[in-house]
Design a protein around this motif. Structure first.
Motif, PDB file in Angstrom:
ATOM      1  N   ILE A 196       0.816  -1.218   0.000  1.00  0.00           N
ATOM      2  CA  ILE A 196       0.000   0.000   0.000  1.00  0.00           C
ATOM      3  C   ILE A 196       0.848   1.267   0.000  1.00  0.00           C
ATOM      4  N   PHE A 197       2.186   1.135  -0.129  1.00  0.00           N
ATOM      5  CA  PHE A 197       3.040   2.321  -0.023  1.00  0.00           C
ATOM      6  C   PHE A 197       2.726   3.340  -1.120  1.00  0.00           C
ATOM      7  N   PHE A 202      -5.696   6.594  -2.107  1.00  0.00           N
ATOM      8  CA  PHE A 202      -5.114   6.557  -0.767  1.00  0.00           C
ATOM      9  C   PHE A 202      -5.714   7.686   0.063  1.00  0.00           C
ATOM     10  N   GLN A 204      -5.066  10.932   2.782  1.00  0.00           N
ATOM     11  CA  GLN A 204      -4.098  11.881   3.333  1.00  0.00           C
ATOM     12  C   GLN A 204      -4.626  12.479   4.628  1.00  0.00           C
ATOM     13  N   LEU A 272       7.316   9.253   4.451  1.00  0.00           N
ATOM     14  CA  LEU A 272       6.051   9.057   5.166  1.00  0.00           C
ATOM     15  C   LEU A 272       5.208  10.319   5.066  1.00  0.00           C
ATOM     16  N   GLY A 274       5.515  14.870   4.203  1.00  0.00           N
ATOM     17  CA  GLY A 274       6.275  16.057   3.810  1.00  0.00           C
ATOM     18  C   GLY A 274       5.811  17.230   4.672  1.00  0.00           C
ATOM     19  N   GLU A 311       2.734  23.318   5.637  1.00  0.00           N
ATOM     20  CA  GLU A 311       1.867  22.181   5.309  1.00  0.00           C
ATOM     21  C   GLU A 311       2.473  20.843   5.739  1.00  0.00           C
TER      22      GLU A 311
END
Ligand code: GAP
Length: 455
Positions: A196-197, A202, A204, A272, A274, A311
């Motif tokens: 699932i990387f 996906f 966030q 993982l 940013g 962010e």
């Protein structure tokens, strides 16, 4: 990846499927590359992760509020943000095998026809790199033409920027403050890989933290610390997280400074999260393109400016994969019969564990034991996720819970019912997953004890 790491990864993927964490999407039809479903254990684990992120990042802070934006947005958003023209990866087509590869990955991807060689050096006839936009296109309404085209969002962030004014006015927050959001994002990745990387769909967990331009660099470092603490609090030690400052040549042109937090996955040290200092780029773009004010007026200094943004943007699926990789262990242990055996265990932090407590009657055909165990199960269920199990030997039941990472198991035995004298009546055996130690605890104290240990 070394054979040892490859085999560790294979074991994790196999356990994730066997125990109901993660399944390939649409598996009975052959699956869909880069898309995954979460099963009963996986959905609990992911929910625990997202709930804890929300609790730490939003509820416990005075300077944060949340929102939940739609996946579909007006196409103008993606024009203004730059995604329509520039959200692309350079890719290389191979005329020989008809494969398509990310240009930055050809040094590590095996050739589909000759897996002993990598794409960069195999004999296949390769084309020059071309840009490939990663956004999924869709159409709103019955006609599929250019006038009603839009995209599935490739990040959750843009909804926050375009709702900045609405949130500011309704929440009455003053700078510095942040808006948080958890939600699905979609990218038509050229080479989805590593389980699932890197997937095409996906989730966030993103924060846009707005501040005065003079505070940006200092707040970036504060957020770095905040996020490292978060990972520690979910069971990923600081020593396993690598902080990489992105060099000028690799950073987006509008970012003044960016950190990547990377984790030591079995397949390598990989991103993982940013944490980017995006200056006023996004708000300025949307203000210019929409013609609507997205600036801020400071009542005290009477200054009007476009806020700057920090962010911290994390992937829920990648963090979940890091949790699985960090927790997985095959341990040599001595069984109750004195034999050496391998125990497969997930050492999740208790607050992440999908099941918090297993409740067992010692024997399944003794109604007083079963009734008491059900009574305990019912009392705990409103507060904790509980798994009731009466099948097989107690040792086997412990092993099954170890494999899904349950931190505590409770066994109701004859002492509970009064056969060991008054001191043991209404007490149960409480077994802890990592130490495998057992202690007696009274039923009346059980709930409070578990809640304290787990959260
Ligand atoms: N708004 C900024 C942004 O989207 P990003 O670095 O492209 O930045 C942030 O994505 C995080 O989202 C990544 O650090 C990663 O955890 C996750 N992510 C990105 N692409 C992903 C993919 N294809 N599959 C799984 N997670 C992904």
């Amino acid at each position: 990846m070394s054979t040892e790491h490859e085999s560790r990864m294979e074991k994790i993927v196999s356990l994730a499927k066997r125990r109901g964490f993660i399944f390939p999407s649409s598996e009975i039809y052959g699956g869909l590359n880069g898309v995954w479903d979460y099963g009963p254990m996986g959905v609990e684990l992911k929910r625990n992760l997202k709930d804890f992120w929300w609790r730490r990042m939003v509820r416990e802070r005075e300077d944060m509020v949340g929102m939940d934006g739609a996946i579909l947005m007006n196409r103008s958003v993606w024009k203004a943000s730059g995604h329509e023209n520039t959200f692309s990866d350079p890719m290389i087509d191979c005329k020989t095998c008809k494969g398509r590869f990310r240009a930055d990955q050809i040094e590590s991807i095996p050739c589909p026809q000759k897996p002993s060689k990598i794409v960069a050096t195999c004999e296949g006839e390769k084309m020059d790199p071309r840009d490939f936009n990663l956004m999924f296109t869709t159409h709103v309404g019955p006609m599929a033409d250019d006038t009603n085209k839009t995209y599935l969002r490739p990040e959750t962030a843009q909804a926050i920027f375009v709702q900045f004014r609405n949130v500011l006015e309704t929440s009455r927050k003053k700078l510095p403050f942040g808006i948080a959001q958890i939600g699905k994002a979609f990218r038509n990745e050229i080479n989805p890989r590593n389980f699932i990387f890197r997937s095409r769909e996906f989730e966030q967990m993103e924060i846009e933290y707005f501040c005065h331009p003079t505070q940006g660099l200092e707040l970036l470092d504060r957020w770095l610390e905040e996020r490292l603490t978060f990972y520690e609090d979910i069971g990923i030690p600081r020593s396993k997280i690598h902080v990489k400052e992105i060099p000028d040549t690799e950073r987006a042109f509008y970012s003044l400074k960016t950190y990547d937090l990377e984790y030591e996955f079995p397949f390598g040290i990989q991103e993982l999260e940013g944490i980017a200092y995006r200056t006023d780029y996004d708000l300025r773009q949307h203000m210019t393109q929409s013609g609507k004010p997205l600036d801020y007026f400071d009542e005290v200094s009477k200054e009007k400016f476009i806020p700057h943004v920090i962010e911290p943007s994390a992937g829920a699926d990648r963090t979940l994969l890091a949790l699985l990789c960090e927790a997985f262990e095959e341990e040599e242990v001595t069984s109750e019969k004195g034999e050496q055996e391998v125990r497969s265990v997930l050492h999740f932090h208790p607050r992440m564990a999908p099941v918090k407590v297993g409740v067992f009657p010692l024997l399944k055909n003794k109604p007083p034991l079963v009734d008491k165990a059900h009574e305990i199960e019912r009392a705990l269920r409103p507060f904790l996720s509980v798994f009731y199990d009466e099948a097989g030997a107690i040792g086997r039941r412990y092993r099954r819970q170890d494999e899904i990472g349950t931190p505590y198991c409770v066994t109701v035995d004859f002492e509970t019912l009064g056969e060991g004298g008054p001191a043991l009546t209404n007490t149960v055996t409480l077994r802890e997953r990592d130490s495998m130690k057992q202690e007696r605890i009274s039923i009346s104290e059980l709930g409070e004890y578990l809640l304290k240990k787990i959260f």
